[in-house]
Write an enzyme that holds these catalytic residues in place. Structure first.
Site, PDB file in Angstrom:
ATOM      1  CG  HIS A 157       1.703   0.152  -3.320  1.00  0.00           C
ATOM      2  ND1 HIS A 157       0.344  -0.035  -3.347  1.00  0.00           N
ATOM      3  CD2 HIS A 157       2.108  -0.269  -2.089  1.00  0.00           C
ATOM      4  CE1 HIS A 157      -0.062  -0.533  -2.184  1.00  0.00           C
ATOM      5  NE2 HIS A 157       0.989  -0.672  -1.399  1.00  0.00           N
ATOM      6  CG  ASP A 364       1.149   4.067 -12.835  1.00  0.00           C
ATOM      7  OD1 ASP A 364       1.588   3.922 -11.688  1.00  0.00           O
ATOM      8  OD2 ASP A 364       0.316   4.944 -13.142  1.00  0.00           O
TER       9      ASP A 364
HETATM   10  O1  F6P Z   1       2.647   4.568  -6.796  1.00  0.00           O
HETATM   11  C1  F6P Z   1       2.947   4.392  -5.480  1.00  0.00           C
HETATM   12  C2  F6P Z   1       2.368   5.481  -4.617  1.00  0.00           C
HETATM   13  O2  F6P Z   1       2.485   5.146  -3.249  1.00  0.00           O
HETATM   14  C3  F6P Z   1       0.934   5.793  -4.951  1.00  0.00           C
HETATM   15  O3  F6P Z   1       0.076   4.908  -4.400  1.00  0.00           O
HETATM   16  C4  F6P Z   1       0.805   7.194  -4.505  1.00  0.00           C
HETATM   17  O4  F6P Z   1      -0.069   7.866  -5.334  1.00  0.00           O
HETATM   18  C5  F6P Z   1       2.195   7.734  -4.631  1.00  0.00           C
HETATM   19  O5  F6P Z   1       3.055   6.674  -4.815  1.00  0.00           O
HETATM   20  C6  F6P Z   1       2.628   8.468  -3.399  1.00  0.00           C
HETATM   21  O6  F6P Z   1       2.739   9.772  -3.661  1.00  0.00           O
HETATM   22  P1  F6P Z   1       3.035  10.836  -2.550  1.00  0.00           P
HETATM   23  O7  F6P Z   1       4.472  11.199  -2.694  1.00  0.00           O
HETATM   24  O8  F6P Z   1       2.128  11.961  -2.865  1.00  0.00           O
HETATM   25  O9  F6P Z   1       2.721  10.213  -1.224  1.00  0.00           O
END
Ligand code: F6P
Length: 481
Positions: A157, A364
């Protein structure tokens, strides 16, 4: 087919609970409808005395959620350590913020191995495993070590950075080697694909031909699948949410003034400091805009135990207070700055209320806030999206006002331009973006990944005898370099 989706963070499917990140929000509606089992962290930990990984299972639409307690001894080293202090900064091209230790790396591998063992109970002959994100780069290799022969795919992602940046993570080779146990590796953008393919050939000496790389694991297909949203559903949610009490209160408080909105996790990749500076610059250069537009910046606290995040939180709080102190009036606050999460329902209504959406990350993977802002707009009077050219979403949303988030003066001018854009231009830009959003829906993303994964597995079993000789460094389970 029996689909098992795996991610670190899960969502329990309540549209009125605060939403925790793009991935969880995106996966929720498709897991609910596809009948998949979605496996991830429960957010709790357990000590090492447990014999079997413990999973609490509950229904989710036609599918199910399986929430695992992760091992207490390794959770910190895995989540705050290797995943978010080594991989996250590297993947977002912030090599200066990489903090890494061998202990954290071992914890990361332990949690990947633990997850692989936990997944065995969901395996059936026709199971397809789909692993999500940088928390589980090595999970496919762990599954193969346990004898799993079913299709196993992976989707990243985040961005995949330039070769020199990922090489800042000392374990880059062994992780990339482990990734090649996947049948299919999906990326958000062509740039990520090119960076990964370039890394495989220049650093690992492997040949990537027609999207396929051959390694001692067999053949792995690599491809681009830009993640989408359910734009129609989000639009309906936004239209309904306009009467939600939080949204009505916001509208009343504006007294006819325009609103710009930013919604982000409090993360250094999101470009929040530069964004606040751009608003400061706009009100300084064009004092007539004072009182005519304010910014609602939601910055949801994230990963607070990591030093870089604590530092950012302090820096932002100081900067916002400084800007408000200089530009504010007794009856006007330029920036409403909120450190808390909101539900999807409320966010949809807030997006629809704002005439400008500012999504200006330094880097991003995709950024689904950009897509949600567009989908939430009133077709008769849509707002304007100001979007960083370094967000994956900029590839599709190219009729947004694209900005370089490092160029504060230009961002300030662009935000002012967005505020005064005529209706006709706003509609033309918005309609062009909606066509793309409808075309690249989350349902399309999901179905096309799973289709290509099944094909990739079939290709791999045809050529399984045709594997290449291991290079001298293969496999490098313990070396750094
Ligand atoms: O950008 C990748 C991602 O998995 C997002 O979808 C998500 O917002 C973040 O990273 C995960 O963050 P967290 O550490 O709060 O799970």
């Amino acid at each position: 087919m029996n689909l098992v989706v795996v991610s670190n963070r899960l969502s329990r499917g309540n549209a009125n609970e605060p939403m925790t990140g793009g991935l969880a929000a995106a996966l929720l509606p498709i897991v609910e409808k596809s009948g998949a089992i979605w496996v991830g962290s429960s957010g709790r930990v357990r000590d090492g005395a447990q014999k079997e990984p413990f999973a609490e299972i509950e229904a989710l639409g036609t599918g199910a959620l399986a929430m695992l307690d992760l091992p207490a001894a390794h959770y910190g080293g895995y989540y705050e350590g290797f995943a978010n202090s080594a991989l996250w900064p590297a993947l977002h091209s912030r090599a200066d913020l990489i903090r890494v230790s061998q202990g954290d790396y071992l914890s990361y591998r332990e949690v990947n191995a633990f997850m692989a063992r936990a997944l065995l109970r969901f395996r059936k002959p026709d199971t397809v495993f789909w692993i999500q994100d940088y928390h589980f780069l090595a999970l496919g290799a762990e599954l193969r070590d346990l004898g799993v022969t079913q299709p196993v795919g992976f989707f990243l992602h985040t961005p995949w950075p330039a070769r020199e940046v990922i090489a800042g993570v000392p374990h880059h080779r062994e992780l990339a080697e482990a990734m090649l146990a996947y049948d299919l590796i999906g990326f958000q953008t062509e740039d990520d694909y090119e960076n990964f393919a370039g890394y495989l050939s220049s650093t690992l000496g492997l040949v990537v031909a027609d999207g396929v790389v051959t390694s001692p694991h067999g053949k792995t297909r690599i491809a681009v699948f830009p993640i989408g949203i359910d734009a129609e559903k989000f639009a309906r949610q936004a239209a309904r949410a306009i009467s939600h009490p939080d949204v009505s209160r916001l509208r009343r408080s504006l007294n006819g003034e325009k609103l710009a909105i930013g919604v982000d996790r409090l993360d250094y990749s999101k470009g929040l400091v530069n964004r606040i500076k751009a608003f400061d610059q706009m009100w300084t250069a064009q004092p007539s805009l004072a009182r005519t537009v304010s910014l609602l910046q939601i910055a949801t606290p994230s990963r607070g135990a990591i030093e870089a995040y604590g530092n950012l939180q302090s820096e932002l709080a100081k900067l916002v207070s400084d800007v408000n102190g200089r530009h504010g009036e007794v009856d006007w606050t330029p920036i409403r700055y909120l450190n808390k999460g909101f539900s999807q329902t409320v966010l949809a209504g807030l997006y629809r209320t704002a005439q400008v959406g500012v999504v200006t990350p330094l880097h991003d993977g995709m950024n689904l806030v950009a897509k949600e802002y567009v989908a939430a707009q009133n077709p008769a009077d849509p707002g304007v999206l100001v979007l960083s050219k370094f967000a994956g979403a900029a590839n599709e949303l190219d009729t947004a006002l694209l900005v370089n988030p490092h160029d504060i003066d230009s961002m300030a001018r662009t935000i002012a331009m967005a505020l005064s854009m005529p209706l006709l231009e706003r509609r033309m830009r918005w309609e062009a973006m909606m066509i793309k959003l409808r075309h690249h829906s989350i349902q399309h993303w999901f179905a096309s990944f799973v289709d290509v994964l099944e094909l990739a597995r079939a290709e791999r079993s045809v050529v399984v005898q045709d594997v290449v000789e291991p290079p001298t460094w293969w496999p490098l389970r313990s070396a750094n370099g």
